[in-house]
Write a protein that holds these residues in place. Structure first.
Motif, short mmCIF file in Angstrom:
data_model
loop_
_atom_site.label_atom_id
_atom_site.label_comp_id
_atom_site.label_asym_id
_atom_site.label_seq_id
_atom_site.Cartn_x
_atom_site.Cartn_y
_atom_site.Cartn_z
N ALA A 45 36.03 49.61 44.57
CA ALA A 45 36.35 50.27 43.38
C ALA A 45 35.05 51.07 42.61
O ALA A 45 34.32 50.44 42.86
CB ALA A 45 36.55 49.05 42.25
N ILE A 90 35.81 44.45 37.60
CA ILE A 90 35.97 45.91 36.89
C ILE A 90 35.62 45.95 35.41
O ILE A 90 34.64 46.56 35.05
CB ILE A 90 37.16 46.80 37.31
CG1 ILE A 90 37.27 46.98 38.63
CG2 ILE A 90 37.22 47.85 36.25
CD1 ILE A 90 38.88 47.51 38.98
N ASN A 214 40.57 52.28 41.81
CA ASN A 214 40.61 50.88 42.52
C ASN A 214 41.17 51.28 43.87
O ASN A 214 42.20 51.77 44.12
CB ASN A 214 41.77 50.13 41.61
CG ASN A 214 41.88 48.80 42.21
OD1 ASN A 214 41.61 48.51 43.60
ND2 ASN A 214 42.25 47.70 41.56
#
Length: 219
Positions: A45, A90, A214
């Motif tokens: 990511a 994230i 992602n």
């Protein structure tokens, strides 16, 4: 092994008390990593100007699965768990970037006190805790870095989220009447309830504003 169970649980118990707590290594550019690791790693990511690596994700997934097992809860399928963990990482990376941009920091006195509390909560001296971590293949320096990041995120959350929360005396009166609690207990309960609601909204806000690529599902 006793050292792994105690040391890992100690860190988990400490950091679980912090909102959106996590134990992943801080994401950064591949160039900052050892050459041997680069050859085996890949980016799963991209988060603004940072990155989360496959090895970081797998380590975090293993830690999460271990915690679920200790709590005797059913774990979701591997791919579902991996997606859930990556989404949490994230959000954490977004917060860490925001904290750095805001020049937030944790002084050594606060950090040392927090690390010492982890050891004491498990009946260890700091030296014993360091030995337990070493038996797990970790180091006190690594744990200190993890705790520092957690404390930075807590500072950010207090600045961004807690400042939004207001509690009126009327709300306190109503809670005391309904729950039979003291006024202080009522204020704490109401504050936590509102903070949780604000936190969910804030996380959605910062997630929507960030650039996130992602790559987990990509070959």
């Amino acid at each position: 092994m006793r050292s792994r169970r105690i040391a890992t649980l100690a860190l988990a118990l400490c950091l679980a008390a912090l909102p959106l707590a996590g134990q992943a290594q801080e994401a950064g550019s591949p160039d900052s990593r050892p050459q041997g690791r680069q050859a085996l790693d890949r980016i799963v990511a991209v988060v603004n100007d940072g990155a989360i690596m496959q090895s970081e994700l797998e380590e975090r997934v293993a830690q999460t699965r271990s915690q679920i097992t200790r709590q005797e809860q059913g774990a979701p399928p591997d791919e579902v768990l991996r997606r859930q963990v990556l989404d949490r990482m994230i959000v954490e990376e977004i917060q860490l970037q925001m904290a750095r941009d805001a020049n937030l920091s944790v002084d050594d006195t606060e950090l040392n006190g927090q690390v010492r509390a982890i050891a004491e909560n498990n009946g260890m001296t700091l030296d014993q805790f360091a030995d337990a971590l070493e038996a797990d293949g970790l180091s006190l320096a690594v744990v200190r870095d993890q705790v520092r990041r957690e404390l930075m995120m807590r500072q950010l959350q207090q600045r961004q989220v807690a400042s939004r929360v207001n509690i009126s005396e009327r709300e306190v009166d109503r809670f005391v009447e309904q729950q039979g609690a003291s006024r202080e207990q009522a204020r704490q309960a109401l504050f936590q309830r509102k903070v949780n609601a604000e936190m969910e909204e804030w996380v959605q806000e910062i997630r929507s504003r960030a650039f996130v690529d992602n790559r987990l599902a990509q070959p």
